[in-house]
Write a protein that holds these residues in place. Structure first.
Motif, short mmCIF file in Angstrom:
data_model
loop_
_atom_site.label_atom_id
_atom_site.label_comp_id
_atom_site.label_asym_id
_atom_site.label_seq_id
_atom_site.Cartn_x
_atom_site.Cartn_y
_atom_site.Cartn_z
N GLU A 183 3.58 34.41 -75.39
CA GLU A 183 3.97 33.02 -75.21
C GLU A 183 2.78 32.08 -75.05
O GLU A 183 2.95 30.86 -75.02
N ALA A 184 1.59 32.62 -74.97
CA ALA A 184 0.39 31.82 -74.70
C ALA A 184 0.17 30.69 -75.70
O ALA A 184 -0.23 29.58 -75.30
N PRO A 185 0.42 30.88 -77.00
CA PRO A 185 0.21 29.75 -77.94
C PRO A 185 1.03 28.52 -77.61
O PRO A 185 0.63 27.39 -77.95
N SER A 186 2.17 28.71 -76.95
CA SER A 186 3.00 27.57 -76.56
C SER A 186 2.58 26.97 -75.23
O SER A 186 3.15 25.97 -74.79
N HIS A 187 1.60 27.60 -74.57
CA HIS A 187 1.14 27.13 -73.26
C HIS A 187 -0.39 27.10 -73.23
O HIS A 187 -1.03 27.94 -72.58
N PRO A 188 -1.01 26.15 -73.93
CA PRO A 188 -2.48 26.09 -73.95
C PRO A 188 -3.10 25.92 -72.57
O PRO A 188 -4.26 26.30 -72.35
N GLU A 189 -2.32 25.38 -71.62
CA GLU A 189 -2.85 25.18 -70.27
C GLU A 189 -3.12 26.49 -69.55
O GLU A 189 -3.90 26.53 -68.58
N TRP A 190 -2.51 27.57 -70.00
CA TRP A 190 -2.70 28.86 -69.34
C TRP A 190 -4.15 29.35 -69.47
O TRP A 190 -4.60 30.15 -68.63
N LYS A 191 -4.87 28.90 -70.48
CA LYS A 191 -6.25 29.36 -70.66
C LYS A 191 -7.13 29.00 -69.48
O LYS A 191 -8.16 29.65 -69.24
N ASP A 192 -6.75 27.97 -68.74
CA ASP A 192 -7.58 27.52 -67.62
C ASP A 192 -6.83 27.58 -66.29
O ASP A 192 -7.28 26.99 -65.30
N THR A 193 -5.69 28.26 -66.27
CA THR A 193 -4.87 28.30 -65.06
C THR A 193 -4.65 29.74 -64.63
O THR A 193 -4.15 30.57 -65.40
N GLN A 194 -5.03 30.04 -63.38
CA GLN A 194 -4.77 31.38 -62.84
C GLN A 194 -3.33 31.47 -62.34
O GLN A 194 -2.78 30.47 -61.89
N PRO A 195 -2.70 32.63 -62.43
CA PRO A 195 -3.24 33.93 -62.85
C PRO A 195 -3.15 34.18 -64.35
O PRO A 195 -3.52 35.25 -64.83
N PHE A 196 -2.67 33.18 -65.11
CA PHE A 196 -2.48 33.38 -66.55
C PHE A 196 -3.81 33.58 -67.26
O PHE A 196 -3.91 34.37 -68.21
N ALA A 203 -6.39 35.11 -66.13
CA ALA A 203 -6.79 36.50 -65.93
C ALA A 203 -6.04 37.43 -66.87
O ALA A 203 -6.60 38.38 -67.41
N VAL A 204 -4.77 37.14 -67.09
CA VAL A 204 -3.96 37.97 -68.00
C VAL A 204 -4.53 37.88 -69.41
O VAL A 204 -4.73 38.91 -70.08
N LEU A 205 -4.80 36.67 -69.87
CA LEU A 205 -5.27 36.47 -71.24
C LEU A 205 -6.66 37.04 -71.46
O LEU A 205 -7.00 37.46 -72.58
N GLU A 206 -7.46 37.11 -70.40
CA GLU A 206 -8.82 37.65 -70.51
C GLU A 206 -8.89 39.14 -70.15
O GLU A 206 -9.96 39.73 -70.21
N GLY A 207 -7.74 39.70 -69.77
CA GLY A 207 -7.75 41.11 -69.39
C GLY A 207 -8.48 41.37 -68.09
O GLY A 207 -8.98 42.48 -67.86
N ASP A 208 -8.54 40.37 -67.22
CA ASP A 208 -9.25 40.48 -65.95
C ASP A 208 -8.30 41.01 -64.88
O ASP A 208 -7.71 40.24 -64.11
#
Length: 336
Positions: free
Chosen positions: A97-110, A112-117
């Motif tokens: 769902e990340a492409p529909s939520h560009p704000e997740w790239k800079d918002t935790q905990p999302f 961390a999920v997208l970066e595999g952290d």
């Protein structure tokens, strides 16, 4: 009698004895309701309990309607490491769902999920995990969510065993479920996992129908969509079926106090207490202790998922049966 005749007779007798022994051993194997359990104390305790509560005209007899057995799911019926299966599902959903939520790239905990952290994700604690669950599980109808779960389980593979998660169920526990049901028990799953995450597959995998699943839930609301009635899933917590919530969930969904409870972690402590510390009829509590690093995993007091600490101490005080997975199980997973 010649020596040759004697040898033929002796050989025939030996073959006859061997055949008889084979028949006896085969019959015993067929009559064993728990063949994947070693003949150790936990198996003996299970059989003894079932025999006590099902023997009519005995002081420990329990009528069939009252033979309620409750099972935790994660770590009790299937694997829960390296993370809960539903969490693995939620992480995959966030990525999808990340492409529909560009704000997740800079918002935790999302982020961390997208970066595999995973370290940062774990540090976000229960609040962070619940945010992920809400994002992954809400915003759709119940029917749509059920299809998404079923499709994911059909394709997802466990990172260690490279198998579908529904194949990583414990063969000894499948036998135990069958054994209890064959003796008039009604078996329920009582899990901290999402109730609508489990219901699409528990009947096929465990023989437990959807109406006998108790779990955590998010809020839903009824809506008419294009003339069709739907239940829409909201990003709000409705009920957490874990720890002290499990007895509450049992009371609300089942309406009877169980006489047997099976778990594996501190999240199951209150469920075992509620089941066994009540007096009256014979009661049974069991904990699955993960001790087999070779065939599965070994963990207890020091783990993020499935910590067994307080409940392990309570087991000795309350005379609950503790299964040593390495010592008490002949096999862990079903053979395919």
């Amino acid at each position: 009698m010649t020596t040759c005749d004697f040898l033929k007779l002796a050989r025939g007798a030996a073959l006859g004895i061997a055949a008889s022994l084979f028949i006896v051993v085969s019959a015993q194997a067929q009559n064993d309701p728990l063949p994947s359990w070693n003949d150790t104390a936990p198996k003996t305790a299970i059989v003894s309990f079932v025999e006590k509560v099902t023997k009519e005209n005995s002081p420990d007899f329990v009528p069939e309607p009252e033979r309620i057995a409750v099972f935790d799911n994660d770590g009790t019926l299937w694997v829960e490491h390296p993370m809960y299966t539903q969490l693995a599902f939620a992480l995959d959903r966030v990525k999808a769902e990340a492409p529909s939520h560009p704000e997740w790239k800079d918002t935790q905990p999302f982020k961390a999920v997208l970066e595999g952290d995973m370290k940062t994700l774990a540090a976000s604690g229960e609040k962070g995990l619940m945010e992920i669950m809400m994002a992954a599980h809400a915003g759709m109808t119940s029917d749509e969510f059920q299809k998404i779960v079923s499709d994911w389980l059909a394709t997802a593979r466990d990172p260690k065993f490279k198998k579908p998660y529904t194949e990583l169920v414990y063969q000894p526990m499948l036998e135990l479920l069958d054994y209890l049901r064959a003796n008039g028990f009604k078996t329920f799953i009582v899990s901290g996992g999402g109730i609508e995450f489990m219901r699409p597959w528990t009947e096929q995998v465990y023989g437990v129908p959807p109406e006998q699943v108790v779990g955590s839930s998010i809020k839903t609301q009824f809506e008419m969509r294009d003339g069709t009635p739907s239940l829409f899933r909201l990003p709000q917590i409705n009920f957490i079926d874990d720890k002290a919530g499990k007895p509450v969930g049992i009371n609300e969904h089942i309406g009877r106090r169980p006489i047997a409870a099976f778990g594996n972690s501190d999240g199951d402590l209150e469920m075992l207490q509620w089941t066994t510390m009540t007096g009256g009829s014979v009661r049974f509590g069991m904990l699955i202790h993960h001790t087999d690093a070779e065939r599965e995993y070994a963990y207890d007091r020091d783990t993020e998922f499935g910590r067994l600490d307080k409940a392990l101490d309570a087991a000795a005080l309350n005379q609950w049966t503790v299964v040593d997975m390495k010592a008490d199980w002949k096999q862990v997973f079903p053979e395919k």
